[in-house]
Motif scaffolding. Structure first.
Motif, PDB file in Angstrom:
ATOM      1  N   GLU A   1       0.822  -1.212   0.000  1.00 59.23           N
ATOM      2  CA  GLU A   1       0.000   0.000   0.000  1.00 59.23           C
ATOM      3  C   GLU A   1       0.860   1.267   0.000  1.00 59.23           C
ATOM      4  O   GLU A   1       0.529   2.259  -0.665  1.00 59.23           O
ATOM      5  N   SER A   2       1.968   1.240   0.718  1.00 57.73           N
ATOM      6  CA  SER A   2       2.855   2.401   0.764  1.00 57.73           C
ATOM      7  C   SER A   2       3.507   2.641  -0.588  1.00 57.73           C
ATOM      8  O   SER A   2       3.660   3.792  -1.024  1.00 57.73           O
ATOM      9  N   ALA A   3       3.906   1.576  -1.267  1.00 59.88           N
ATOM     10  CA  ALA A   3       4.517   1.709  -2.592  1.00 59.88           C
ATOM     11  C   ALA A   3       3.510   2.259  -3.597  1.00 59.88           C
ATOM     12  O   ALA A   3       3.836   3.141  -4.408  1.00 59.88           O
ATOM     13  N   VAL A   4       2.282   1.758  -3.532  1.00 59.21           N
ATOM     14  CA  VAL A   4       1.241   2.228  -4.457  1.00 59.21           C
ATOM     15  C   VAL A   4       0.952   3.708  -4.208  1.00 59.21           C
ATOM     16  O   VAL A   4       0.818   4.493  -5.155  1.00 59.21           O
ATOM     17  N   ARG A   5       0.869   4.119  -2.954  1.00 60.57           N
ATOM     18  CA  ARG A   5       0.583   5.521  -2.637  1.00 60.57           C
ATOM     19  C   ARG A   5       1.694   6.427  -3.145  1.00 60.57           C
ATOM     20  O   ARG A   5       1.418   7.483  -3.727  1.00 60.57           O
ATOM     21  N   ALA A   6       2.947   6.044  -2.938  1.00 60.39           N
ATOM     22  CA  ALA A   6       4.053   6.880  -3.402  1.00 60.39           C
ATOM     23  C   ALA A   6       3.993   7.085  -4.908  1.00 60.39           C
ATOM     24  O   ALA A   6       4.226   8.191  -5.413  1.00 60.39           O
ATOM     25  N   GLY A   7       3.675   6.033  -5.643  1.00 55.40           N
ATOM     26  CA  GLY A   7       3.547   6.176  -7.085  1.00 55.40           C
ATOM     27  C   GLY A   7       2.343   7.001  -7.479  1.00 55.40           C
ATOM     28  O   GLY A   7       2.408   7.851  -8.371  1.00 55.40           O
ATOM     29  N   ARG A   8       1.234   6.766  -6.788  1.00 54.19           N
ATOM     30  CA  ARG A   8      -0.012   7.472  -7.122  1.00 54.19           C
ATOM     31  C   ARG A   8       0.112   8.981  -6.963  1.00 54.19           C
ATOM     32  O   ARG A   8      -0.383   9.750  -7.799  1.00 54.19           O
ATOM     33  N   VAL A   9       0.767   9.427  -5.887  1.00 51.00           N
ATOM     34  CA  VAL A   9       0.852  10.867  -5.644  1.00 51.00           C
ATOM     35  C   VAL A   9       2.066  11.498  -6.323  1.00 51.00           C
ATOM     36  O   VAL A   9       2.193  12.722  -6.330  1.00 51.00           O
ATOM     37  N   GLY A  10       2.953  10.673  -6.873  1.00 55.16           N
ATOM     38  CA  GLY A  10       4.059  11.216  -7.661  1.00 55.16           C
ATOM     39  C   GLY A  10       5.215  11.753  -6.850  1.00 55.16           C
ATOM     40  O   GLY A  10       5.657  12.883  -7.061  1.00 55.16           O
ATOM     41  N   VAL A  11       5.715  10.947  -5.887  1.00 56.27           N
ATOM     42  CA  VAL A  11       6.915  11.304  -5.133  1.00 56.27           C
ATOM     43  C   VAL A  11       7.926  10.172  -5.261  1.00 56.27           C
ATOM     44  O   VAL A  11       7.585   9.062  -5.677  1.00 56.27           O
ATOM     45  N   GLY A  12       9.182  10.445  -4.896  1.00 57.52           N
ATOM     46  CA  GLY A  12      10.181   9.400  -4.906  1.00 57.52           C
ATOM     47  C   GLY A  12       9.883   8.333  -3.863  1.00 57.52           C
ATOM     48  O   GLY A  12       9.240   8.599  -2.847  1.00 57.52           O
ATOM     49  N   MET A  13      10.362   7.121  -4.114  1.00 63.15           N
ATOM     50  CA  MET A  13      10.198   6.019  -3.163  1.00 63.15           C
ATOM     51  C   MET A  13      11.567   5.549  -2.709  1.00 63.15           C
ATOM     52  O   MET A  13      12.396   5.130  -3.523  1.00 63.15           O
ATOM     53  N   ALA A  14      11.826   5.615  -1.402  1.00 64.73           N
ATOM     54  CA  ALA A  14      13.076   5.141  -0.814  1.00 64.73           C
ATOM     55  C   ALA A  14      12.800   3.828  -0.095  1.00 64.73           C
ATOM     56  O   ALA A  14      12.081   3.797   0.902  1.00 64.73           O
ATOM     57  N   LEU A  15      13.362   2.743  -0.609  1.00 64.64           N
ATOM     58  CA  LEU A  15      13.166   1.427  -0.025  1.00 64.64           C
ATOM     59  C   LEU A  15      14.124   1.223   1.135  1.00 64.64           C
ATOM     60  O   LEU A  15      15.350   1.280   0.951  1.00 64.64           O
ATOM     61  N   ALA A  16      13.595   0.970   2.321  1.00 66.67           N
ATOM     62  CA  ALA A  16      14.432   0.662   3.479  1.00 66.67           C
ATOM     63  C   ALA A  16      14.694  -0.835   3.477  1.00 66.67           C
ATOM     64  O   ALA A  16      13.863  -1.629   3.923  1.00 66.67           O
ATOM     65  N   ILE A  17      15.849  -1.222   2.938  1.00 66.16           N
ATOM     66  CA  ILE A  17      16.176  -2.634   2.790  1.00 66.16           C
ATOM     67  C   ILE A  17      17.159  -3.021   3.887  1.00 66.16           C
ATOM     68  O   ILE A  17      18.359  -2.747   3.789  1.00 66.16           O
ATOM     69  N   LEU A  18      16.646  -3.630   4.943  1.00 66.05           N
ATOM     70  CA  LEU A  18      17.474  -3.958   6.103  1.00 66.05           C
ATOM     71  C   LEU A  18      17.853  -5.429   6.158  1.00 66.05           C
ATOM     72  O   LEU A  18      18.526  -5.855   7.091  1.00 66.05           O
TER      73      LEU A  18
ATOM     74  N   GLN B   1      11.460  -6.356  -5.199  1.00 65.10           N
ATOM     75  CA  GLN B   1      11.139  -6.068  -6.601  1.00 65.10           C
ATOM     76  C   GLN B   1       9.639  -5.884  -6.844  1.00 65.10           C
ATOM     77  O   GLN B   1       9.242  -4.978  -7.597  1.00 65.10           O
ATOM     78  N   PRO B   2       8.757  -6.687  -6.226  1.00 67.48           N
ATOM     79  CA  PRO B   2       7.314  -6.446  -6.439  1.00 67.48           C
ATOM     80  C   PRO B   2       6.864  -5.055  -6.008  1.00 67.48           C
ATOM     81  O   PRO B   2       5.973  -4.466  -6.632  1.00 67.48           O
ATOM     82  N   LEU B   3       7.498  -4.498  -4.955  1.00 66.66           N
ATOM     83  CA  LEU B   3       7.129  -3.148  -4.521  1.00 66.66           C
ATOM     84  C   LEU B   3       7.519  -2.112  -5.570  1.00 66.66           C
ATOM     85  O   LEU B   3       6.778  -1.155  -5.811  1.00 66.66           O
TER      86      LEU B   3
END
Length: 348
Positions: free
Chosen positions: A187-204, A212-214
């Protein structure tokens, strides 16, 4: 093609060194962070960030204040929050703080907004965790409007309405770049794309292809404005001359870090050295190893995600600052050139 950017960030935890028993004072921890920013600039990297927490075992509760201090010591690096807890901050105050930072730094400010790993800011500022997601959604949309308009008329659920309000100061550039931190929820990935902002993946941690699916969801939901999309990767970093040396040196600090993070939530945490070796393996996302192995992991992720930014967190677990500086030097001098060369060669 967008330039691939490399950077350093800190969440500014104040951890006890498990080998010496020493704990830095808050002032010493802040001085270390200022020196990390200086080194980030001197090494020719692109971005430096600090994250927001509101607890005694972290030293940064006001990222724009710390970043403003850094802005007066540097000239080139971009300055970002990593992250701003957007659900519990007034978007108007947030925008004005970062617009001021943008003016002080001649256009180098960015905002990376997230929901945060902890919830201490909710009672501190009078919000309810039952509104966790609704607060974030409302504040993100308002922040975008503030970013694009000098005068704003707006009404919502959680803060007073704005009626032709002047939003000042305006930033050095037309708008401040906004990113959203995404930990693992679709849901967070979809929202970031929908509103048009960058997405920073916190890969811990976890397998390299886990996220990759996100990325696919983000790009699909943002396909009506692809020019606004940016993907970044963030993660823990420790580099030594060999992978074996890196694993042996970093293990006590990594174990220590997760012990005190989990204790904050009343969890118990045990990590054997064998388990640690497994999660730092070649197909896992933790950026621990020799310069060659770390470069290979970043390249593998680039081939999976096609991202344009990598931010490394090298200072967790109560490490002495000399180890942090060593990781940063090896990262900038031996990892970054290899990754840049690979990306440039494969973009021809």
């Amino acid at each position: 093609m967008k330039k691939f950017e490399f950077g350093i960030y800190s969440l500014a935890d104040i951890g006890i060194d498990p080998l010496t028993g020493k704990t830095p004072s808050p002032s010493q921890r802040l001085e270390d962070i200022l020196q990390m920013a200086d080194l980030t600039e001197n090494l020719g990297l692109d971005v430096f960030g600090v994250g927001e927490h509101h607890r005694l075992d972290y030293v940064v509760s006001a990222p724009p204040v710390v970043l403003s201090a850094i802005s007066q010591r540097t000239k080139h690096i971009k300055l970002t929050s990593t992250t701003t807890v957007l659900s519990t901050v007034d978007p108007v105050r947030l925008f004005e703080d970062f617009a001021t930072l943008d003016l002080l730094s001649n256009g180098r400010a960015e905002i990376l907004a997230g929901r945060g790993a902890f919830i201490e800011s909710f009672p501190l500022f009078g919000y309810s965790t039952t509104d966790y997601d609704a607060l974030f959604e409302e504040n993100l949309l308002l922040l975008q409007q503030l970013n694009s308009q000098e005068r704003v008329t707006w009404s919502g659920q959680f803060r007073p309405a704005l009626n032709n309000a002047e939003i000042a100061p305006r930033p050095f550039n037309q708008e401040i770049p906004i990113w959203v931190g995404v930990g693992g929820t679709p849901e967070s990935a979809v929202r970031a794309g929908r509103v048009g902002v960058g997405m920073a993946l916190a890969i811990l941690g976890g397998p390299l292809d886990r996220f990759q699916p996100l990325v696919n969801l983000y790009r699909k939901s943002g396909q009506h404005h692809p020019e606004k999309l940016n993907v970044g990767v963030t993660g823990h970093l420790f580099i030594a001359e060999t992978t074996e040396q890196a694993q042996e040196q970093f293990y006590p600090y990594y174990k220590n870090y997760w012990q005190y993070v989990n204790q904050q939530g009343s969890f118990t945490f045990q990590l054997s050295f064998e388990q640690f070796i497994e999660i730092t393996g070649p197909n896992m996302a933790l950026f621990v190893g020799s310069p060659e192995d770390v470069a290979e992991k970043i390249i593998k992720q680039y081939e999976l995600f096609g991202h344009s930014r990598f931010l490394a967190q090298p200072d967790i677990g109560g490490q002495p600052f000399e180890l942090v500086k060593n990781s940063m030097n090896l990262f900038a001098n031996e990892v970054v050139p290899v990754v840049r060369n690979h990306i440039e060669m494969n973009s021809l």
